[in-house]
Design a protein around this motif. Structure first.
Motif, PDB file in Angstrom:
ATOM      1  N   GLY A 268       0.808  -1.231   0.000  1.00 38.82           N
ATOM      2  CA  GLY A 268       0.000   0.000   0.000  1.00 38.82           C
ATOM      3  C   GLY A 268       0.832   1.268   0.000  1.00 38.82           C
ATOM      4  N   LEU A 269       2.116   1.156   0.409  1.00 35.84           N
ATOM      5  CA  LEU A 269       2.954   2.358   0.471  1.00 35.84           C
ATOM      6  C   LEU A 269       4.296   2.209  -0.261  1.00 35.84           C
ATOM      7  CD1 LEU A 269       2.402   3.499   4.202  1.00 35.84           C
ATOM      8  CD2 LEU A 269       1.443   4.543   2.163  1.00 35.84           C
ATOM      9  N   ILE A 270       5.092   1.200   0.146  1.00 41.25           N
ATOM     10  CA  ILE A 270       6.464   1.132  -0.379  1.00 41.25           C
ATOM     11  C   ILE A 270       6.486   0.818  -1.887  1.00 41.25           C
ATOM     12  CG2 ILE A 270       8.671  -0.111  -0.213  1.00 41.25           C
ATOM     13  CD1 ILE A 270       8.133  -0.313   2.834  1.00 41.25           C
ATOM     14  N   VAL A 271       5.712  -0.200  -2.303  1.00 43.03           N
ATOM     15  CA  VAL A 271       5.705  -0.563  -3.737  1.00 43.03           C
ATOM     16  C   VAL A 271       5.223   0.624  -4.595  1.00 43.03           C
ATOM     17  CG1 VAL A 271       4.725  -2.104  -5.490  1.00 43.03           C
ATOM     18  CG2 VAL A 271       5.552  -3.046  -3.314  1.00 43.03           C
ATOM     19  N   PRO A 272       4.054   1.239  -4.274  1.00 45.93           N
ATOM     20  CA  PRO A 272       3.647   2.390  -5.107  1.00 45.93           C
ATOM     21  C   PRO A 272       4.619   3.561  -5.024  1.00 45.93           C
ATOM     22  CG  PRO A 272       2.116   2.072  -3.277  1.00 45.93           C
ATOM     23  CD  PRO A 272       3.020   0.900  -3.302  1.00 45.93           C
ATOM     24  N   PHE A 273       5.292   3.706  -3.868  1.00 43.51           N
ATOM     25  CA  PHE A 273       6.278   4.787  -3.746  1.00 43.51           C
ATOM     26  C   PHE A 273       7.366   4.622  -4.805  1.00 43.51           C
ATOM     27  CE2 PHE A 273      10.404   6.206  -2.095  1.00 43.51           C
ATOM     28  CZ  PHE A 273      10.141   7.555  -1.903  1.00 43.51           C
ATOM     29  N   PHE A 274       7.911   3.399  -4.914  1.00 43.63           N
ATOM     30  CA  PHE A 274       8.990   3.185  -5.884  1.00 43.63           C
ATOM     31  C   PHE A 274       8.473   3.229  -7.327  1.00 43.63           C
ATOM     32  CE2 PHE A 274      11.296   1.565  -2.125  1.00 43.63           C
ATOM     33  CZ  PHE A 274      12.406   2.400  -2.241  1.00 43.63           C
ATOM     34  N   LEU A 275       7.256   2.712  -7.541  1.00 41.30           N
ATOM     35  CA  LEU A 275       6.677   2.785  -8.889  1.00 41.30           C
ATOM     36  C   LEU A 275       6.522   4.247  -9.324  1.00 41.30           C
ATOM     37  CD1 LEU A 275       3.874   0.033  -8.795  1.00 41.30           C
ATOM     38  CD2 LEU A 275       5.966  -0.016 -10.152  1.00 41.30           C
ATOM     39  N   GLU A 276       6.011   5.058  -8.403  1.00 40.61           N
ATOM     40  CA  GLU A 276       5.789   6.468  -8.747  1.00 40.61           C
ATOM     41  C   GLU A 276       7.102   7.240  -8.808  1.00 40.61           C
ATOM     42  OE1 GLU A 276       2.790   8.015  -6.098  1.00 40.61           O
ATOM     43  OE2 GLU A 276       1.183   7.137  -7.303  1.00 40.61           O
ATOM     44  N   LEU A 277       8.040   6.859  -7.952  1.00 39.23           N
ATOM     45  CA  LEU A 277       9.347   7.533  -7.958  1.00 39.23           C
ATOM     46  C   LEU A 277      10.040   7.332  -9.310  1.00 39.23           C
ATOM     47  CD1 LEU A 277      11.254   9.164  -6.101  1.00 39.23           C
ATOM     48  CD2 LEU A 277      12.399   7.019  -5.569  1.00 39.23           C
ATOM     49  N   LYS A 278       9.973   6.085  -9.804  1.00 43.37           N
ATOM     50  CA  LYS A 278      10.577   5.834 -11.130  1.00 43.37           C
ATOM     51  C   LYS A 278       9.830   6.649 -12.197  1.00 43.37           C
ATOM     52  CE  LYS A 278      12.342   2.698 -14.491  1.00 43.37           C
ATOM     53  NZ  LYS A 278      11.454   2.816 -15.624  1.00 43.37           N
ATOM     54  N   GLY A 279       8.524   6.706 -12.068  1.00 43.49           N
ATOM     55  CA  GLY A 279       7.722   7.487 -13.011  1.00 43.49           C
ATOM     56  C   GLY A 279       8.125   8.951 -13.001  1.00 43.49           C
ATOM     57  N   VAL A 280       8.423   9.471 -11.825  1.00 43.12           N
ATOM     58  CA  VAL A 280       8.795  10.884 -11.698  1.00 43.12           C
ATOM     59  C   VAL A 280      10.207  11.129 -12.233  1.00 43.12           C
ATOM     60  CG1 VAL A 280       9.354  12.689 -10.011  1.00 43.12           C
ATOM     61  CG2 VAL A 280       7.247  11.376  -9.775  1.00 43.12           C
ATOM     62  N   ILE A 281      11.135  10.209 -11.890  1.00 40.42           N
ATOM     63  CA  ILE A 281      12.544  10.432 -12.266  1.00 40.42           C
ATOM     64  C   ILE A 281      12.812  10.098 -13.739  1.00 40.42           C
ATOM     65  CG2 ILE A 281      14.932   9.732 -11.795  1.00 40.42           C
ATOM     66  CD1 ILE A 281      14.040   9.264  -8.877  1.00 40.42           C
ATOM     67  N   LYS A 282      12.397   8.876 -14.125  1.00 38.27           N
ATOM     68  CA  LYS A 282      12.742   8.439 -15.495  1.00 38.27           C
ATOM     69  C   LYS A 282      11.530   8.286 -16.393  1.00 38.27           C
ATOM     70  CE  LYS A 282      17.056   6.051 -14.463  1.00 38.27           C
ATOM     71  NZ  LYS A 282      17.736   4.767 -14.383  1.00 38.27           N
ATOM     72  N   GLY A 283      10.370   8.157 -15.826  1.00 34.65           N
ATOM     73  CA  GLY A 283       9.154   7.929 -16.624  1.00 34.65           C
ATOM     74  C   GLY A 283       8.993   6.453 -16.957  1.00 34.65           C
ATOM     75  N   TRP A 284       7.750   6.081 -17.312  1.00 36.34           N
ATOM     76  CA  TRP A 284       7.465   4.698 -17.696  1.00 36.34           C
ATOM     77  C   TRP A 284       7.072   4.679 -19.169  1.00 36.34           C
ATOM     78  CZ3 TRP A 284       8.460   0.601 -14.683  1.00 36.34           C
ATOM     79  CH2 TRP A 284       8.528   0.783 -13.299  1.00 36.34           C
ATOM     80  N   GLY A 285       7.328   3.546 -19.837  1.00 31.71           N
ATOM     81  CA  GLY A 285       6.952   3.397 -21.240  1.00 31.71           C
ATOM     82  C   GLY A 285       5.441   3.429 -21.429  1.00 31.71           C
TER      83      GLY A 285
END
Lengths: 318, 203
Positions: A268-285
């Protein structure tokens, strides 16, 4: 010590967790979508989706509470705005008024956009209502005073989100609830789930390439809020570990439970944090990781309130 | 001014539950679902030959700073000038926030079903609407110059009732001497029910 009885409660259970979750989510969704419309750029679809789904969430929240009341007719006393004068210390009185007025101002803010949308104008009953002279005049007034209406809705929305925490804080016998961290935690969680919900809307229901900047901003805000929530939860963990038996027992209930530890903290917190962090830093395809993160945050938002209600420990001296 | 209070002596409570029966008949509580305005839990304390039973009567503490009153959204919970905390059943919407706020587990709910059952059980029921419920210190009896039903019926005189604003009242003297202590004073609720501790347990 051996004469004390420690027990959890079975009075306010899953249905209050639902009330708190939908109340906080609905209110924060309205506030964020209106602030975006006022200060980012006008966004008809976001306001309509945000306002209508927010009002539905607030209605679900209120209906869940209303359905569990013992004496439904007496609710009239708390619907009367004067309740704030004779019961100013009761948070449910404030919360009811915040929710009520949030729905009113929320609908008024969305009204001009509704009249611009062919779908609403074609709807049976709704369309006829929107075309009446009175609604046209009301819509014109709201358009003229857009910021005032927007801010009235937003203030009530923030009030609702804070109220969900203040309500739980007002029970002095339970260390887990009766501390200043609870309103903070519930407010942060309400806005985090609202950003997640709006990301879901912008990625799935009203996707538009021009909204990339809003999506990016929401994702960045959600990352910050999830990080804040983790810090607050860590301080809760330290706070409950010592100082009171009630708090210690709550800590044992929460931190020995896989649902809390893996389900809420992990997924509920850690997994979405890293998913969103990657989205913010590098973006997702693609959109899937952001959508998955948003769904996980929403699930976590409910789990937080659910576990919080069940883990409050009362200490009775008998 | 009157300031009602109760002192319960745990040394003389024999756990006969007569207080519960007297209260139930006086106040028509939903006993069919084991809900009482006052009840007497018992506990075994110690091991082997040292084991003893302890009875611990409890009820609403009629706090001077009642958390149940501050959380009540409709104003159904109110406090009289003599310190008694009461519920107006017609005004109570039954959100149960008061039960959550009470640190003494003194409140329970009376539902529509309970009213139906109550009419059969007690014949004529005083209450008309569902609400939260709790001890009223038998305010209706006090207003007629009588003592609460539980105090009057207590065989061991474990329960004493008095006026804290009357310096010559035995209850005031017990409280002033420090022999009778409130429950969980650290919560800041300022309770008006005091307990004389079980001396046997103290050794």
């Amino acid at each position: 010590m051996d004469t004390m009885t420690y027990t959890t409660q079975s009075i306010w259970t899953w249905w209050i967790a639902m009330y708190l979750f939908f109340g906080g989510l609905g209110a924060a969704t309205l506030s964020v979508s209106f602030l975006t419309d006022m200060y980012c750029r006008p966004h008809r679809k976001l306001v309509l989706w945000g306002a209508l789904s927010g009002v539905v969430m607030l209605a679900i929240s209120s209906a869940v509470l209303f359905g569990h009341l013992l004496h439904h007719v007496a609710v009239i006393y708390v619907l009367n705005p004067l309740v704030l004068f004779y019961q100013p210390h009761a948070w449910i009185a404030w919360g009811t008024q915040f929710i009520l007025w949030m729905m009113v101002w929320g609908m008024l803010y969305a009204l001009p956009y509704m009249r611009e949308t062919p779908l609403f104008m074609r709807m049976p009953l709704v369309g006829a209502l929107l075309q009446t002279k009175f609604v046209a005049w009301l819509s014109g007034c709201c358009l003229k005073r857009r910021r005032i209406v927007g801010w009235l809705a937003t203030v009530n929305g923030i009030g609702t989100a804070v109220y969900t925490g203040l309500l739980i804080q007002s029970f002095p016998a339970v260390a887990l609830w009766h501390n200043p961290g609870v309103p903070l935690l519930f407010t942060v969680s309400a806005f985090s789930t609202a950003f997640a919900y709006l990301l879901l809307l912008l990625n799935v229901f009203i996707p538009d390439e021009n909204d990339q900047d809003i999506r990016h901003r929401y994702e960045r805000m959600d990352v910050i809020l999830i990080a804040t929530e983790l810090v607050i939860l860590f301080s809760f963990f330290n706070y409950t570990l010592s100082g009171s038996e009630s708090g210690y027992r709550s800590a044992k209930l929460l931190w020995n439970d896989m649902g809390w530890l893996v389900g809420f903290i992990g997924f509920g917190l850690i997994v979405p944090f890293f998913l969103e962090l990657k989205g913010v830093i590098k973006g997702w395809g693609g959109r899937m990781p952001t959508v998955a993160a948003a769904l996980l945050v929403l699930m976590g938002g409910y789990m937080l309130r659910h576990y919080f209600m069940y883990a409050g420990v009362y200490a009775y001296p008998w | 001014m009157t300031h009602y209070a109760m002192v319960i002596d745990l040394n003389t409570c024999v756990g006969c539950n007569a207080c519960m029966a007297a209260c139930a008949m006086e106040n028509q509580t939903p006993v069919w679902k084991n809900k009482w305005r006052t009840y007497v839990p018992e506990k075994e304390i110690g091991t082997s030959e040292m084991v003893r039973r302890r009875f611990f009567p409890h009820l609403c503490n009629h706090c001077d700073n009642p958390p149940c009153l501050t959380v009540c959204p409709t104003g159904a919970t109110y406090k009289r000038a003599d310190g008694i905390v009461l519920i107006d059943p017609d005004r109570c919407m039954g959100c149960r926030a008061c039960a959550m706020a009470c640190p003494y587990d003194a409140r329970y709910e009376v539902t529509y079903d309970d009213i139906k059952v109550g009419k059969e059980f007690y014949g004529e029921l005083q209450r008309q609407s569902p609400s939260m419920d709790k001890c009223s210190f038998c305010a209706h009896r006090l207003d007629k110059g009588m003592k609460p039903a539980c105090v009057e019926t207590c065989v061991g005189s474990a329960r004493q009732f008095g006026d804290l604003d009357n310096p010559s009242d035995p209850v005031t003297q017990l409280v002033a001497s420090g022999v009778a202590q409130p429950l969980m004073p650290h919560l800041g609720t300022r309770p008006n029910v005091y307990y004389i501790d079980d001396m046997k347990r103290k050794g």
